[in-house]
Design a protein around this motif. Structure first.
Motif, PDB file in Angstrom:
ATOM      1  N   LYS A  57       0.821  -1.226   0.000  1.00 27.89           N
ATOM      2  CA  LYS A  57       0.000   0.000   0.000  1.00 27.89           C
ATOM      3  C   LYS A  57       0.852   1.271   0.000  1.00 27.89           C
ATOM      4  O   LYS A  57       0.341   2.370  -0.132  1.00 27.89           O
ATOM      5  N   TRP A  58       2.167   1.111   0.220  1.00 27.82           N
ATOM      6  CA  TRP A  58       3.072   2.277   0.232  1.00 27.82           C
ATOM      7  C   TRP A  58       3.168   2.794  -1.195  1.00 27.82           C
ATOM      8  O   TRP A  58       3.626   2.088  -2.079  1.00 27.82           O
ATOM      9  N   ARG A  59       2.700   4.007  -1.418  1.00 31.16           N
ATOM     10  CA  ARG A  59       2.663   4.488  -2.812  1.00 31.16           C
ATOM     11  C   ARG A  59       4.078   4.544  -3.392  1.00 31.16           C
ATOM     12  O   ARG A  59       5.014   4.951  -2.729  1.00 31.16           O
ATOM     13  N   VAL A  77      12.846  -7.324  -7.666  1.00 28.84           N
ATOM     14  CA  VAL A  77      13.890  -6.494  -8.290  1.00 28.84           C
ATOM     15  C   VAL A  77      15.130  -6.506  -7.396  1.00 28.84           C
ATOM     16  O   VAL A  77      16.255  -6.742  -7.855  1.00 28.84           O
ATOM     17  N   TYR A  78      14.908  -6.270  -6.089  1.00 32.65           N
ATOM     18  CA  TYR A  78      16.044  -6.252  -5.154  1.00 32.65           C
ATOM     19  C   TYR A  78      16.691  -7.636  -5.084  1.00 32.65           C
ATOM     20  O   TYR A  78      17.916  -7.753  -5.091  1.00 32.65           O
ATOM     21  N   ARG A  79      15.843  -8.666  -5.040  1.00 33.29           N
ATOM     22  CA  ARG A  79      16.380 -10.030  -4.940  1.00 33.29           C
ATOM     23  C   ARG A  79      17.352 -10.297  -6.108  1.00 33.29           C
ATOM     24  O   ARG A  79      18.469 -10.756  -5.914  1.00 33.29           O
ATOM     25  N   PRO A 136      19.122   4.218   1.704  1.00 35.12           N
ATOM     26  CA  PRO A 136      18.911   5.449   2.487  1.00 35.12           C
ATOM     27  C   PRO A 136      17.532   6.081   2.299  1.00 35.12           C
ATOM     28  O   PRO A 136      17.261   7.129   2.880  1.00 35.12           O
ATOM     29  N   MET A 137      16.685   5.469   1.477  1.00 40.79           N
ATOM     30  CA  MET A 137      15.295   5.974   1.304  1.00 40.79           C
ATOM     31  C   MET A 137      14.399   4.747   1.235  1.00 40.79           C
ATOM     32  O   MET A 137      13.759   4.481   0.221  1.00 40.79           O
ATOM     33  N   MET A 138      14.345   4.024   2.320  1.00 44.94           N
ATOM     34  CA  MET A 138      13.782   2.670   2.260  1.00 44.94           C
ATOM     35  C   MET A 138      12.258   2.612   2.157  1.00 44.94           C
ATOM     36  O   MET A 138      11.701   1.545   1.921  1.00 44.94           O
ATOM     37  N   GLY A 139      11.562   3.737   2.344  1.00 41.94           N
ATOM     38  CA  GLY A 139      10.098   3.716   2.232  1.00 41.94           C
ATOM     39  C   GLY A 139       9.500   2.694   3.179  1.00 41.94           C
ATOM     40  O   GLY A 139       9.722   2.714   4.394  1.00 41.94           O
ATOM     41  N   SER A 140       8.792   1.726   2.624  1.00 41.21           N
ATOM     42  CA  SER A 140       8.144   0.706   3.467  1.00 41.21           C
ATOM     43  C   SER A 140       9.091  -0.436   3.822  1.00 41.21           C
ATOM     44  O   SER A 140       8.679  -1.386   4.479  1.00 41.21           O
ATOM     45  N   GLY A 141      10.328  -0.358   3.345  1.00 49.28           N
ATOM     46  CA  GLY A 141      11.337  -1.329   3.778  1.00 49.28           C
ATOM     47  C   GLY A 141      11.448  -2.592   2.925  1.00 49.28           C
ATOM     48  O   GLY A 141      12.037  -3.586   3.364  1.00 49.28           O
ATOM     49  N   THR A 142      10.940  -2.550   1.690  1.00 50.16           N
ATOM     50  CA  THR A 142      10.984  -3.732   0.815  1.00 50.16           C
ATOM     51  C   THR A 142      12.402  -4.276   0.678  1.00 50.16           C
ATOM     52  O   THR A 142      12.654  -5.465   0.909  1.00 50.16           O
ATOM     53  N   SER A 143      13.327  -3.398   0.308  1.00 47.54           N
ATOM     54  CA  SER A 143      14.706  -3.842   0.037  1.00 47.54           C
ATOM     55  C   SER A 143      15.330  -4.477   1.280  1.00 47.54           C
ATOM     56  O   SER A 143      16.042  -5.476   1.191  1.00 47.54           O
ATOM     57  N   ASP A 190      15.385   6.503   6.285  1.00 50.34           N
ATOM     58  CA  ASP A 190      14.384   7.269   5.517  1.00 50.34           C
ATOM     59  C   ASP A 190      14.054   8.540   6.296  1.00 50.34           C
ATOM     60  O   ASP A 190      14.160   8.573   7.527  1.00 50.34           O
ATOM     61  N   LEU A 191      13.616   9.528   5.552  1.00 47.87           N
ATOM     62  CA  LEU A 191      13.197  10.789   6.170  1.00 47.87           C
ATOM     63  C   LEU A 191      12.063  10.547   7.172  1.00 47.87           C
ATOM     64  O   LEU A 191      11.961  11.247   8.180  1.00 47.87           O
ATOM     65  N   HIS A 192      11.231   9.547   6.907  1.00 43.34           N
ATOM     66  CA  HIS A 192      10.088   9.322   7.809  1.00 43.34           C
ATOM     67  C   HIS A 192      10.512   8.836   9.186  1.00 43.34           C
ATOM     68  O   HIS A 192       9.737   8.889  10.136  1.00 43.34           O
ATOM     69  N   GLY A 235      13.469  10.068  10.478  1.00 42.69           N
ATOM     70  CA  GLY A 235      14.385  11.096  10.968  1.00 42.69           C
ATOM     71  C   GLY A 235      15.722  11.197  10.252  1.00 42.69           C
ATOM     72  O   GLY A 235      16.519  12.082  10.551  1.00 42.69           O
ATOM     73  N   PHE A 236      15.987  10.313   9.281  1.00 46.39           N
ATOM     74  CA  PHE A 236      17.251  10.417   8.549  1.00 46.39           C
ATOM     75  C   PHE A 236      17.019  11.254   7.289  1.00 46.39           C
ATOM     76  O   PHE A 236      16.132  10.954   6.487  1.00 46.39           O
ATOM     77  N   ASN A 237      17.848  12.295   7.123  1.00 51.03           N
ATOM     78  CA  ASN A 237      17.671  13.192   5.984  1.00 51.03           C
ATOM     79  C   ASN A 237      18.917  13.129   5.111  1.00 51.03           C
ATOM     80  O   ASN A 237      19.990  13.613   5.488  1.00 51.03           O
ATOM     81  N   ILE A 238      18.782  12.576   3.921  1.00 48.12           N
ATOM     82  CA  ILE A 238      19.941  12.353   3.044  1.00 48.12           C
ATOM     83  C   ILE A 238      20.596  13.663   2.598  1.00 48.12           C
ATOM     84  O   ILE A 238      21.748  13.669   2.186  1.00 48.12           O
ATOM     85  N   LEU A 239      19.875  14.778   2.739  1.00 47.71           N
ATOM     86  CA  LEU A 239      20.444  16.069   2.342  1.00 47.71           C
ATOM     87  C   LEU A 239      21.178  16.758   3.490  1.00 47.71           C
ATOM     88  O   LEU A 239      21.798  17.792   3.316  1.00 47.71           O
ATOM     89  N   ARG A 240      21.085  16.192   4.693  1.00 50.32           N
ATOM     90  CA  ARG A 240      21.760  16.808   5.848  1.00 50.32           C
ATOM     91  C   ARG A 240      22.604  15.840   6.655  1.00 50.32           C
ATOM     92  O   ARG A 240      23.529  16.244   7.348  1.00 50.32           O
ATOM     93  N   SER A 263      19.272   3.573  -3.669  1.00 48.05           N
ATOM     94  CA  SER A 263      18.079   4.285  -3.214  1.00 48.05           C
ATOM     95  C   SER A 263      16.988   4.197  -4.267  1.00 48.05           C
ATOM     96  O   SER A 263      17.260   3.928  -5.445  1.00 48.05           O
ATOM     97  N   HIS A 264      15.786   4.442  -3.833  1.00 44.26           N
ATOM     98  CA  HIS A 264      14.635   4.499  -4.747  1.00 44.26           C
ATOM     99  C   HIS A 264      13.909   5.802  -4.417  1.00 44.26           C
ATOM    100  O   HIS A 264      12.912   5.812  -3.703  1.00 44.26           O
ATOM    101  N   PRO A 265      14.471   6.901  -4.916  1.00 44.89           N
ATOM    102  CA  PRO A 265      13.918   8.211  -4.543  1.00 44.89           C
ATOM    103  C   PRO A 265      12.563   8.462  -5.194  1.00 44.89           C
ATOM    104  O   PRO A 265      12.222   7.817  -6.179  1.00 44.89           O
ATOM    105  N   PRO A 266      11.840   9.440  -4.651  1.00 49.08           N
ATOM    106  CA  PRO A 266      10.636   9.880  -5.363  1.00 49.08           C
ATOM    107  C   PRO A 266      11.094  10.532  -6.658  1.00 49.08           C
ATOM    108  O   PRO A 266      12.216  11.025  -6.709  1.00 49.08           O
TER     109      PRO A 266
END
Ligand SMILES: C[S@@+](CC[C@H](N)C(=O)[O-])C[C@H]1O[C@@H](n2cnc3c(N)ncnc32)[C@H](O)[C@@H]1O
Length: 297
Positions: A16-18, A25-27, A45-52, A67-69, A71-76, A92-95
């Motif tokens: 359901k994670w958009r 693919v990761y496998r 570093p942007m794991m979203g729902s954690g599939t990978s 992931d930013l959600h 508290g980890f911010n790849i830009l800082r 990563s799988h960025p937006p």
């Protein structure tokens, strides 16, 4: 295979994670890239729902998901500081820009200003993705791979190729592969077929770089040379194509006139006449048999 197509996403992560990615693919990537290593380390570093991460752990791979959600911010924040070790694969799988907005929509109540899905425009996104990729590179062991899974986006008649922009901003000597991944849930692009000149985008890219040894400054140096060569090459081809249009030979004044009429490049470079003279003198493509008149060699 350099083309992947997995209609089924498997049991990993959250369906359901958009904008999630199929675990298959990761496998496949892990089998190919990490399969021969004794103690492989994977970082997303942007794991979203954690599939990978779920796929990696199931395969016995040491895996770090950020992931930013959470508290980890790849830009800082430095990835390697957060994980405590470098990885053999940092993927990563960025937006892609704002196709799906994450902070305030998929997670959290408010928009986060460093959310890559909330960039102000394409240039802002390209710059931030570049920074994200340099951060990923730093977190990659020499000889290991870093990269991203990303698609292109066509909207309001403009086609933006995010992967092409990423490739152009990173060291060419490190580009290791570009794979195609079929997209099976690309409904957000949907428009009636009859109204479109070109087909829907039904694929994404997996762009992989292989980290060489060398400091970030050495990489920046190589990238600056790359950019310089490209710019010089652009001038060379502009002057060549103008001379072709002028019948293969023309006085300098005519060349200036034709270049200024055919390109807006001169708006950004006030010494463009000097650049044209330099280009004519620099390359063996051009000859001058009579003073002030240049032709194609
Ligand atoms: C396309 S999703 C990843 C989906 C994942 N592959 C999956 O299968 O669930 C992109 C993720 O990037 C995260 N993100 C956006 N900006 C970020 C930033 N500045 N730092 C870290 N993560 C970020 C978003 O929160 C989102 O979870």
């Amino acid at each position: 295979m350099s083309i992947m197509s997995f209609p089924d996403r498997g049991p990993w992560g959250n369906a359901k994670w958009r904008g999630n990615c199929s675990g298959h693919v990761y496998r496949q990537l892990f089998e190919q890239i990490l399969g021969r290593l004794e103690r492989p380390v994977f970082i997303d570093p942007m794991m979203g729902s954690g599939t990978s991460i779920e796929v990696a752990k199931e395969m016995g791979i040491t895996a770090y998901g950020l992931d930013l959600h959470q508290g980890f911010n790849i830009l800082r924040n430095s990835i390697v500081e957060a994980t405590g070790e470098q990885g053999n694969l940092v993927l990563s799988h960025p937006p892609y820009h704002g196709m799906i907005r994450y902070s305030g929509e998929v997670w959290g109540k408010e928009a986060h200003s460093d959310d890559l899905s909330r960039c102000v425009d394409d240039e802002d996104f390209h710059q931030k993705m570049h920074l994200a990729m340099l951060n990923q590179r730093e977190a990659t062991l020499p000889g290991g791979y870093y990269g991203c899974i990303i698609g292109d986006w066509r909207r309001n008649g403009v086609y933006t190729s995010y992967q092409a922009e990423i490739i152009a901003r990173l060291p060419a000597q490190e580009l290791a592969g570009v794979l195609i991944k079929a997209q099976h849930n690309a409904t957000s692009n949907f428009q009636p077929y009859g109204k479109m000149d070109l087909p829907f985008i039904m694929h994404e890219y997996i762009v992989l770089f292989r980290r060489k040894t060398g400091t970030i400054l050495a990489v920046l140096g190589a990238m600056a040379c790359q950019a310089q060569r490209r710019l010089q090459g652009t001038w060379r081809n502009i002057v060549r194509s103008v001379l072709m249009k002028l019948g293969g030979k023309a006085p300098l004044s005519k060349i200036y006139e034709a270049v200024s009429a055919s390109t807006d490049r001169i708006n950004t470079n006030s010494s463009w006449r000097e650049k044209i003279r330099q280009t004519l003198q620099l390359y063996p493509d051009f000859t001058s048999e009579e003073r002030g008149v240049w032709g194609l060699a």
